[in-house]
Design a protein around this motif. Sequence first.
Motif, mmCIF file in Angstrom:
data_model
loop_
_atom_site.group_PDB
_atom_site.id
_atom_site.type_symbol
_atom_site.label_atom_id
_atom_site.label_comp_id
_atom_site.label_asym_id
_atom_site.label_seq_id
_atom_site.Cartn_x
_atom_site.Cartn_y
_atom_site.Cartn_z
ATOM 1 N N ILE A 124 1.221 8.039 11.905
ATOM 2 C CA ILE A 124 1.715 9.045 11.042
ATOM 3 C C ILE A 124 2.194 10.745 11.364
ATOM 4 C CG2 ILE A 124 3.045 7.565 9.256
ATOM 5 C CD1 ILE A 124 1.023 8.611 7.309
ATOM 6 N N GLY A 125 0.855 10.451 11.768
ATOM 7 C CA GLY A 125 0.050 12.113 12.228
ATOM 8 C C GLY A 125 1.278 13.027 12.789
ATOM 9 N N ARG A 126 2.011 12.435 14.148
ATOM 10 C CA ARG A 126 2.793 13.224 14.280
ATOM 11 C C ARG A 126 4.237 14.399 13.710
ATOM 12 N NH1 ARG A 126 4.938 11.549 20.110
ATOM 13 N NH2 ARG A 126 5.951 13.323 19.904
ATOM 14 N N ARG A 127 4.097 13.245 12.751
ATOM 15 C CA ARG A 127 5.446 13.454 11.050
ATOM 16 C C ARG A 127 5.082 14.835 10.135
ATOM 17 N NH1 ARG A 127 8.217 8.142 9.052
ATOM 18 N NH2 ARG A 127 7.779 7.497 10.621
ATOM 19 N N VAL A 128 3.790 15.577 10.671
ATOM 20 C CA VAL A 128 3.227 16.604 10.022
ATOM 21 C C VAL A 128 2.034 17.377 10.514
ATOM 22 C CG1 VAL A 128 3.820 16.220 7.554
ATOM 23 C CG2 VAL A 128 1.980 15.115 8.639
ATOM 24 N N ALA A 129 1.824 19.131 10.375
ATOM 25 C CA ALA A 129 1.178 19.276 11.026
ATOM 26 C C ALA A 129 0.362 20.275 9.640
ATOM 27 C CB ALA A 129 1.646 20.827 11.670
ATOM 28 N N ALA A 130 -1.000 20.643 9.736
ATOM 29 C CA ALA A 130 -1.224 21.419 8.451
ATOM 30 C C ALA A 130 -1.730 22.314 8.435
ATOM 31 C CB ALA A 130 -2.490 20.570 8.604
ATOM 32 N N TRP A 131 -1.010 23.213 7.358
ATOM 33 C CA TRP A 131 -1.659 25.013 7.922
ATOM 34 C C TRP A 131 -2.247 25.139 5.898
ATOM 35 C CZ3 TRP A 131 4.113 27.271 9.285
ATOM 36 C CH2 TRP A 131 3.878 27.539 10.257
ATOM 37 N N SER A 132 -2.666 25.903 6.693
ATOM 38 C CA SER A 132 -3.573 26.938 4.475
ATOM 39 C C SER A 132 -2.709 27.952 4.145
ATOM 40 C CB SER A 132 -5.131 27.166 5.071
ATOM 41 O OG SER A 132 -4.940 27.998 6.472
ATOM 42 N N ALA B 14 0.868 -1.660 -0.031
ATOM 43 C CA ALA B 14 0.161 -0.378 0.014
ATOM 44 C C ALA B 14 1.133 1.313 0.266
ATOM 45 C CB ALA B 14 -0.862 0.171 1.334
ATOM 46 N N VAL B 15 -0.238 2.638 -0.711
ATOM 47 C CA VAL B 15 1.080 3.381 -0.428
ATOM 48 C C VAL B 15 0.326 4.549 -0.117
ATOM 49 C CG1 VAL B 15 1.908 5.173 -1.779
ATOM 50 C CG2 VAL B 15 2.327 3.237 -1.982
ATOM 51 N N LEU B 16 0.546 5.380 1.456
ATOM 52 C CA LEU B 16 0.121 6.578 1.534
ATOM 53 C C LEU B 16 0.049 8.182 1.086
ATOM 54 C CD1 LEU B 16 0.284 5.899 5.751
ATOM 55 C CD2 LEU B 16 -2.094 5.322 3.600
ATOM 56 N N ALA B 17 -0.630 8.253 0.416
ATOM 57 C CA ALA B 17 -0.500 9.636 -0.175
ATOM 58 C C ALA B 17 -1.131 10.762 0.111
ATOM 59 C CB ALA B 17 -0.399 9.706 -1.649
ATOM 60 N N ILE B 18 -1.438 11.181 0.945
ATOM 61 C CA ILE B 18 -2.836 11.671 1.964
ATOM 62 C C ILE B 18 -2.614 13.048 1.868
ATOM 63 C CG2 ILE B 18 -3.953 9.513 2.367
ATOM 64 C CD1 ILE B 18 -3.471 9.852 5.118
ATOM 65 N N ASN B 19 -1.320 13.438 1.615
ATOM 66 C CA ASN B 19 -0.631 14.903 2.575
ATOM 67 C C ASN B 19 -1.187 15.334 4.326
ATOM 68 O OD1 ASN B 19 0.307 16.973 1.484
ATOM 69 N ND2 ASN B 19 -1.172 18.304 0.456
ATOM 70 N N ALA B 20 -2.128 16.690 3.873
ATOM 71 C CA ALA B 20 -1.908 17.286 4.821
ATOM 72 C C ALA B 20 -3.102 16.049 5.380
ATOM 73 C CB ALA B 20 -2.353 18.239 4.901
ATOM 74 N N TRP B 21 -3.850 14.982 5.347
ATOM 75 C CA TRP B 21 -5.133 14.687 5.960
ATOM 76 C C TRP B 21 -3.924 13.754 6.482
ATOM 77 C CZ3 TRP B 21 -6.224 16.477 1.024
ATOM 78 C CH2 TRP B 21 -7.355 17.783 1.337
ATOM 79 N N ALA B 22 -2.634 12.996 6.175
ATOM 80 C CA ALA B 22 -1.865 12.715 7.266
ATOM 81 C C ALA B 22 -1.709 12.823 8.855
ATOM 82 C CB ALA B 22 -0.213 12.244 6.756
ATOM 83 N N THR B 23 -2.349 14.069 8.518
ATOM 84 C CA THR B 23 -2.166 14.667 10.474
ATOM 85 C C THR B 23 -3.302 13.911 11.354
ATOM 86 O OG1 THR B 23 -4.011 16.818 9.895
ATOM 87 C CG2 THR B 23 -1.287 17.158 10.086
#
Length: 433
Positions: A219-227, A205-214
Motif C-alpha cells: 500500500i506504500g505507493r498510495r500515500v506520500a508523507a509530508w510534515s 486485520a485492520v491497517l490504521a497506520i496513517n503515514a507509516w503506510a509509506t
Amino acid sequence: MADVVIVGGGFTGLWTAYWLLERNPNLGVTVLEQDICGGGPSGRNGGFASGWWDELDGLIHLYGTEPAVRAARQIGVSIAGIEEFCSKHGVDAWFRRAGYMYAATGPRHELACEEAAELAAHVGVPDELRRLTREEVQARCASPAFRSGAFMRDGASVQPALLARGLRRVALERAVTIHEGTTVTRLDGGPVAVTERGSVRAKQAVLAINAWATSWPGIGRRVAAWSSYIVLTEPAPEKLAEIHWTGGELITDLRHSVRYFRTTRDGRIAFGGGGGRAAPRIGDSFTQDHEAVRQAAEGFRRFFPSWHEVPIVDAWGGPIDVSPTHLPTFGTLPPGNVHFALGYTGNGVAPSHLAGRVIADLATGADTDLVRLPMVNPRPRLFPPEPLRSLGAAVVRRAVISFDTAEERGERPNAIADAVAHLPRRMGYLLGP
Ligand SMILES: Cc1cc2nc3c(=O)[nH]c(=O)nc-3n(C[C@H](O)[C@H](O)[C@H](O)COP(=O)(O)OP(=O)(O)OC[C@H]3O[C@@H](n4cnc5c(N)ncnc54)[C@H](O)[C@@H]3O)c2cc1C
C-alpha cells in the motif's frame, strides 16, 4: 486468537475498535500500537473536525455529484457522532461546534471562495458553504491580512489528545485488548500480526497506520508523507476579544500549503502549517524541524501583529499521509480479510470517525449505505515508486510553498517553482495549484 487485530492506535484504529463493538459487543478486538494510543498525529493535530463541503470539487471530479454529496453528508454525521460519543461517555475533549471559516489572503483566494460557494449552491446545499464579505470575515476574526472569505457550517474543534485518550478509555472499558509500545513488523497470511514480542492471530486485520503506510508493503505507493507543524501561544483571552475572535471558528487561509488556526478553551491561538517537508520514512524531520516551526510562527505573527507581545510557548509536528486525490479511501485488500483507511492528507479528525464506521461494516459483512460510499474500494491511485515518490514529493512541496508565498505577496512566482508546483495536476493528481 482475536476476531479483529488492529494495527495502529490513533483515531482510525480506536474508532474502528469502538464501532466494531457497537456492531457486535461479543467481538474480540486487539489494538497494537507502537507508541501510546494517540501518540501519533491523532493526539497532536489541530483539532479541526471539519466538513467536506469545501472538497466538493474534488469529490465530484472523482465520483460524480450525487455520491459526492452523499459522502459530504456522512462527514457531517461523523462530526455529530464525535459530539455524541463525548457526551455519552463523559469524554471532555473540548468539543465546540463553531463552524469553519476560510480567510482569503490574496485575490485568487477570494475567487476560490466564490467558486466553492457557487458549487455548493449549484448542487443544492447553499447553506453548507457560503461567501463572507471582508466585513463579515473581520467581524469573526480581525486581521490586517484577511480579505473576504467563506463559511462552512460543518466544523467543530476538539482537543485531539483528550479525544484519543477518551477513546482508549472507552475501548478498555469494553474489553478491547490494547498493547502499547508494540510495533507490528509484518502481517502474515491468516492474518497474523507479527511483533518483536510475539504475534496475534485473528480472523481479520485492520491497517490504521496513517503515514507509516509509506513503507508498508502493498500500500506504500498510495500515500506520500509530508510534515505539518503547529505553534501555540500563551493564553491571552483579552487579546482574542480585541480581534473579535470569541466565536471559536476554525480558520484556514487558501494557500495550497495551508495555514490553519484556532482558539483553545483557555484563550490561546494554535497556529499550524506554512512549511513542513516530505521524506521517504517517518523520522525526526516529522517531529523536530526547527525551520518548519519558524515558518509556522512567521505565519502567525504576520496574521496577528497585535499579538506581538504574546509569547509562543510550545510547538510540535507530525506526519500527514498525502493521497494522490487529496482525499482518503477506505477498503479491503486481497484476499479479503485486511481492511484499511488511508490518505487523509492532513484532514482526518472527522473522516477517521467515518472510517471506523465503514471498516466495522466491512469487517462484519454488513451491507449498509456506508460500504457503498464512493471512497470505499475505489480504483487505487498510486504515486510513482521510490525513490521518485519521496524525491518528487519533496521537490513539489518546496515549489508549492514558494508558489504560495509569491502569490500571497502579489508577486509572480519564479518560473521553475511555478512549473514544478503545477506538475502534480498535469500528472492527474488532485494536489497543488
Ligand atoms: C500537526 C498536524 C496537524 C493536523 N491537524 C489536523 C486537523 O486540524 N484536522 C484534521 O482533520 N486533521 C489534522 N491532521 C491529520 C490528522 O491528525 C490525521 O489525519 C488523523 O489523526 C489520522 O488518524 P490515524 O489514526 O489514521 O493516524 P495516526 O494518529 O497517525 O495513528 C496511526 C498510528 O499507527 C501507529 N503505527 C504506525 N505503524 C505501526 C506499526 N508498524 N505497529 C504498530 N503501530 C503502528 C502510529 O504510532 C500511530 O499512532 C493533522 C496532522 C498533523 C501532523
